[in-house]
Design an enzyme around this catalytic site. Structure first.
Site, PDB file in Angstrom:
ATOM      1  N   ALA A  64      13.558  50.674 -56.700  1.00 46.99           N
ATOM      2  CA  ALA A  64      14.712  49.982 -56.124  1.00 46.99           C
ATOM      3  C   ALA A  64      15.783  49.931 -57.210  1.00 46.99           C
ATOM      4  CB  ALA A  64      14.308  48.581 -55.696  1.00 46.99           C
ATOM      5  N   GLY A 109       9.766  50.825 -56.088  1.00 47.83           N
ATOM      6  CA  GLY A 109      10.082  51.065 -54.677  1.00 47.83           C
ATOM      7  C   GLY A 109       9.888  52.518 -54.265  1.00 47.83           C
TER       8      GLY A 109
HETATM    9  N1  CO8 Z   1      17.630  51.568 -60.605  1.00 44.59           N
HETATM   10  C1  CO8 Z   1      18.899  51.847 -60.947  1.00 44.59           C
HETATM   11  N2  CO8 Z   1      19.227  52.909 -61.725  1.00 44.59           N
HETATM   12  C2  CO8 Z   1      18.225  53.683 -62.171  1.00 44.59           C
HETATM   13  C3  CO8 Z   1      16.860  53.430 -61.842  1.00 44.59           C
HETATM   14  C4  CO8 Z   1      16.590  52.316 -61.001  1.00 44.59           C
HETATM   15  N3  CO8 Z   1      15.339  52.019 -60.575  1.00 44.59           N
HETATM   16  N4  CO8 Z   1      16.097  54.366 -62.445  1.00 44.59           N
HETATM   17  C5  CO8 Z   1      16.936  55.179 -63.110  1.00 44.59           C
HETATM   18  N5  CO8 Z   1      18.218  54.783 -62.951  1.00 44.59           N
HETATM   19  C6  CO8 Z   1      19.434  55.382 -63.503  1.00 44.59           C
HETATM   20  C7  CO8 Z   1      19.597  55.033 -64.978  1.00 44.59           C
HETATM   21  O1  CO8 Z   1      20.188  53.756 -65.116  1.00 44.59           O
HETATM   22  C8  CO8 Z   1      20.478  56.169 -65.448  1.00 44.59           C
HETATM   23  O2  CO8 Z   1      21.800  55.902 -65.029  1.00 44.59           O
HETATM   24  P1  CO8 Z   1      23.020  55.980 -66.103  1.00 44.59           P
HETATM   25  O3  CO8 Z   1      23.051  57.428 -66.474  1.00 44.59           O
HETATM   26  O4  CO8 Z   1      24.185  55.527 -65.303  1.00 44.59           O
HETATM   27  O5  CO8 Z   1      22.627  55.114 -67.233  1.00 44.59           O
HETATM   28  C9  CO8 Z   1      19.999  57.362 -64.606  1.00 44.59           C
HETATM   29  O6  CO8 Z   1      19.307  56.807 -63.494  1.00 44.59           O
HETATM   30  C10 CO8 Z   1      19.034  58.267 -65.348  1.00 44.59           C
HETATM   31  O7  CO8 Z   1      17.972  57.461 -65.819  1.00 44.59           O
HETATM   32  P2  CO8 Z   1      17.507  57.448 -67.360  1.00 44.59           P
HETATM   33  O8  CO8 Z   1      18.634  57.808 -68.252  1.00 44.59           O
HETATM   34  O9  CO8 Z   1      16.815  56.146 -67.606  1.00 44.59           O
HETATM   35  O10 CO8 Z   1      16.457  58.665 -67.332  1.00 44.59           O
HETATM   36  P3  CO8 Z   1      15.223  58.860 -68.321  1.00 44.59           P
HETATM   37  O11 CO8 Z   1      14.729  60.238 -68.080  1.00 44.59           O
HETATM   38  O12 CO8 Z   1      15.553  58.477 -69.706  1.00 44.59           O
HETATM   39  O13 CO8 Z   1      14.107  57.822 -67.797  1.00 44.59           O
HETATM   40  C11 CO8 Z   1      12.821  56.688 -66.115  1.00 44.59           C
HETATM   41  C12 CO8 Z   1      13.552  57.979 -66.529  1.00 44.59           C
HETATM   42  C13 CO8 Z   1      11.594  56.494 -67.034  1.00 44.59           C
HETATM   43  C14 CO8 Z   1      12.364  56.837 -64.689  1.00 44.59           C
HETATM   44  C15 CO8 Z   1      13.773  55.480 -66.280  1.00 44.59           C
HETATM   45  O14 CO8 Z   1      15.004  55.782 -65.613  1.00 44.59           O
HETATM   46  C16 CO8 Z   1      13.239  54.210 -65.708  1.00 44.59           C
HETATM   47  O15 CO8 Z   1      12.383  53.576 -66.322  1.00 44.59           O
HETATM   48  N6  CO8 Z   1      13.739  53.797 -64.526  1.00 44.59           N
HETATM   49  C17 CO8 Z   1      13.357  52.542 -63.891  1.00 44.59           C
HETATM   50  C18 CO8 Z   1      11.963  52.628 -63.300  1.00 44.59           C
HETATM   51  C19 CO8 Z   1      11.558  51.292 -62.717  1.00 44.59           C
HETATM   52  O16 CO8 Z   1      11.363  50.327 -63.430  1.00 44.59           O
HETATM   53  N7  CO8 Z   1      11.437  51.223 -61.396  1.00 44.59           N
HETATM   54  C20 CO8 Z   1      11.082  50.010 -60.694  1.00 44.59           C
HETATM   55  C21 CO8 Z   1      12.319  49.294 -60.273  1.00 44.59           C
HETATM   56  S1  CO8 Z   1      11.977  47.709 -59.576  1.00 44.59           S
HETATM   57  C22 CO8 Z   1      11.471  48.062 -57.998  1.00 44.59           C
HETATM   58  O17 CO8 Z   1      11.416  49.178 -57.599  1.00 44.59           O
HETATM   59  C23 CO8 Z   1      11.117  46.871 -57.155  1.00 44.59           C
HETATM   60  C24 CO8 Z   1      10.827  47.270 -55.730  1.00 44.59           C
HETATM   61  C25 CO8 Z   1      10.750  46.047 -54.863  1.00 44.59           C
HETATM   62  C26 CO8 Z   1      12.131  45.466 -54.707  1.00 44.59           C
HETATM   63  C27 CO8 Z   1      12.161  44.311 -53.809  1.00 44.59           C
HETATM   64  C28 CO8 Z   1      13.631  43.919 -53.574  1.00 44.59           C
HETATM   65  C29 CO8 Z   1      13.948  42.535 -54.017  1.00 44.59           C
END
Ligand code: CO8
Length: 258
Positions: A64, A109
């Protein structure tokens, strides 16, 4: 639509989450478009199988949208989670089989979306995890419930308590993923299995899907009753006559879904 792409390949629908610059993160706008797309696709009488995937070669869906989650309060968090849960339950109950083609990160998500599909094919670079606890969160789109049902409570607890990521081979070993493919071959393999499903009798597939899903956790005699009823209901369809007649005549059946 801005964030969801939908294409048809014969009787197969391809829904692509299309926000690769944010690793296809699920904002409420993405979820709303997905809902509209699914509502329309669900009305398509020619559709036999739906595939859900992510745009680009890096992510299926990386979760998400954390930037949006950051601004939530108790009320809006309940609304956001409720919207996602309802949507993913619609996917689980979708009238035709839904396959997740996981081509990279399926986190938070994103894994919850894949878990709502009937089964998962993954590329060898896929990574799975529910890292919500690393953000002070917990899964909110059905992940705590569905992961435990798919891989068992012990592993689901370890995965959600650590927030660790797991590669495709591990995900296959624990029964989360049906097949791991070379990255370039993933879509081809998914297309192949989708076309195989599309050739089968649609009413039989729908009855099997309903029986497997609705009997999960039921006591065995109640479950047998559901199977028996669904089995018997199929005998009001022309496809049962066609399938058995085709076998007798040593030809391929032509199912019409009636
Ligand atoms: N949300 C928003 N933006 C994201 C997300 C995300 N989940 N994942 C990646 N992005 C964005 C980054 O911010 C980045 O954007 P920008 O270039 O503008 O900074 C772009 O995507 C590329 O990402 P990275 O530079 O971080 O890429 P890397 O290759 O370095 O890393 C990863 C890849 C490891 C996947 C890393 O992006 C990461 O850890 N992402 C988050 C993963 C995560 O924690 N997901 C769980 C989110 S919480 C959730 O899903 C809850 C679900 C239930 C919700 C209920 C609603 C209330």
């Amino acid at each position: 639509m801005e964030f969801i792409k939908y294409e048809k390949d014969g009787s197969i629908g391809w829904l692509t989450v299309n926000k690769p610059q944010a690793l296809n993160a699920l904002s409420s706008s993405v979820l709303k478009e997905m809902k509209a797309c699914l509502e329309e696709a669900g009305q398509d009488k020619d559709l036999r199988c739906l595939v859900i995937t992510g745009a680009g070669d890096k992510a299926f869906v990386a979760g998400a949208d954390i930037k949006e989650i950051h601004g939530l309060n108790v009320e809006t968090a309940a609304q956001f989670a409720g919207f996602g849960q309802d949507l993913f339950t619609k996917i689980e109950n979708f009238p035709v089989p839904v396959i997740a083609a996981v081509n990279g990160f399926a986190l938070g998500g994103g894994l919850e979306l894949a878990l709502a599909c009937d089964f998962i094919y993954a590329s060898e670079n896929a990574k799975f995890g529910l890292p919500e606890c690393t953000l002070g969160l917990m899964p909110g789109f059905g992940g705590s419930v569905r992961l435990a049902r798919k891989i068992g409570p012990n592993l689901a607890k370890e995965w959600t308590f650590t927030g660790d990521m797991h590669d495709a081979d591990k995900a296959k070993k624990v029964g989360l993923v049906n097949k791991v493919c070379d990255s370039e071959e993933l879509l081809e393999k998914v297309t192949k299995v989708a076309h195989t499903i599309a050739k089968r009798a649609p009413l039989a597939i729908a009855a099997i899907k309903h029986t497997i899903d609705s009997t999960y956790g039921m006591d065995i005699s109640a479950a047998m009753k559901v199977e028996r009823q669904e089995f018997a209901k199929l005998f009001s369809s022309q496809d049962v006559k066609e399938g058995t007649q085709a076998f007798i005549e040593k030809r391929k059946p032509e199912f019409k879904g009636i």
